[in-house]
Design a protein around this motif. Structure first.
Motif, PDB file in Angstrom:
ATOM      1  N   GLU A   1       0.828  -1.201   0.000  1.00  0.00           N
ATOM      2  CA  GLU A   1       0.000   0.000   0.000  1.00  0.00           C
ATOM      3  C   GLU A   1       0.864   1.253   0.000  1.00  0.00           C
ATOM      4  OE1 GLU A   1      -3.540   2.101   2.671  1.00  0.00           O
ATOM      5  OE2 GLU A   1      -2.671   0.192   3.277  1.00  0.00           O
ATOM      6  N   ARG A   2       1.971   1.226   0.762  1.00  0.00           N
ATOM      7  CA  ARG A   2       2.857   2.394   0.807  1.00  0.00           C
ATOM      8  C   ARG A   2       3.534   2.621  -0.541  1.00  0.00           C
ATOM      9  NH1 ARG A   2       5.819   1.061   5.193  1.00  0.00           N
ATOM     10  NH2 ARG A   2       4.186   1.921   6.527  1.00  0.00           N
TER      11      ARG A   2
ATOM     12  N   ARG B   1       2.298   1.860  -3.408  1.00  0.00           N
ATOM     13  CA  ARG B   1       1.280   2.384  -4.311  1.00  0.00           C
ATOM     14  C   ARG B   1       0.990   3.857  -4.033  1.00  0.00           C
ATOM     15  NH1 ARG B   1      -2.375  -1.049  -3.185  1.00  0.00           N
ATOM     16  NH2 ARG B   1      -3.500   0.224  -1.666  1.00  0.00           N
ATOM     17  N   ASP B   2       0.924   4.220  -2.741  1.00  0.00           N
ATOM     18  CA  ASP B   2       0.535   5.580  -2.384  1.00  0.00           C
ATOM     19  C   ASP B   2       1.686   6.581  -2.469  1.00  0.00           C
ATOM     20  OD1 ASP B   2      -1.967   4.567  -1.928  1.00  0.00           O
ATOM     21  OD2 ASP B   2      -1.763   4.501   0.261  1.00  0.00           O
ATOM     22  N   ARG B   3       2.912   6.138  -2.088  1.00  0.00           N
ATOM     23  CA  ARG B   3       4.020   7.084  -1.953  1.00  0.00           C
ATOM     24  C   ARG B   3       5.088   6.928  -3.023  1.00  0.00           C
ATOM     25  NH1 ARG B   3       5.284   7.106   4.574  1.00  0.00           N
ATOM     26  NH2 ARG B   3       3.144   7.333   5.302  1.00  0.00           N
TER      27      ARG B   3
END
Length: 227
Positions: free
Chosen positions: A18-19, A21-23
């Motif tokens: 998730e990190r 993908r987001d950052r």
């Protein structure tokens, strides 16, 4: 042959994905370096006494927002995805006698703050704070980042302070990172003041170290924020 079914990701792996993908890769590697190799930050201790409290006026709040107080593991409500991996830590804190105050979205926790009503010791960061009678040390105050613009923080803080007052707590104190201006401003609105203690946190190859020192004056933007 039947199609292969991918095994479900562990909580840690899911957070990494998730990190990423987001950052993005660079920000994720930077955070990994800070978490595992080296990181340094400075926090200041702030406190609120009853005579300083500024209750302020009621503000617009979401219709879905409610609050809960947890004193034992059975009191924990369902946790949102962002907080779910902390459930074990929350249970441990409740078993140690901590008190949790939670912000709920339709019955699911999306924010929390934790309180020690007796001496607080964190063995991982090597921190110890003496908590006297009718005092509370607060820590782990957080709100799901996806909801930080949803007008939660002020009513949540107001509920926390009201709850502590009803519990007979006079002095409330905790730490704020000097870089976290948003948290400074929020707590200054309630009347918090710096009390001359700074805490330097270090992470060195995964080990946490803490150094505490005294200072005079104001290190952060509390004085400006309170105007």
């Amino acid at each position: 042959m039947p199609a292969e079914v991918a095994a479900p990701r562990s909580g840690r792996m899911a957070r990494i994905v998730e990190r990423l993908r987001d950052r993005g890769v660079v920000a994720t590697l930077r955070k990994a370096f800070a978490d595992k190799v080296f990181r340094h930050s400075t926090s200041v201790m702030i406190e609120l006494r009853p005579e300083w409290h500024q209750p302020g006026r009621n503000e617009i709040r979401p219709d879905w927002l409610s609050f809960a107080v947890a004193r034992q593991p059975a009191d924990l409500p369902p946790l949102c995805d962002w907080m779910a991996w902390r459930r074990g830590d929350f249970r441990d804190m409740l078993n140690e006698g901590k008190v949790g105050i939670l912000a709920l979205r339709d019955g699911m926790a999306v924010g929390c703050a934790w309180f020690s009503l007796s001496d607080h010791r964190d063995t991982r960061s090597r921190e110890f704070y003496a908590v006297g009678p009718n005092e509370a040390y607060h820590y782990c105050w957080m709100i799901d980042p996806a909801l930080r613009r949803s007008n939660i923080a002020l009513p949540f803080g107001r509920f926390m302070l009201k709850t502590l007052s009803e519990m007979g707590i006079g002095r409330r104190f905790g730490l704020v990172d000097r870089a976290n201006r948003t948290s400074y401003v929020l707590q200054a609105r309630f009347g918090y003041r710096e009390c001359g203690i700074k805490v330097m946190h270090y992470v060195i190859f995964g080990s946490r170290w803490t150094r505490i020192a005294r200072y005079q004056g104001v290190l952060g933007p509390l004085a400006r924020a309170a105007r």
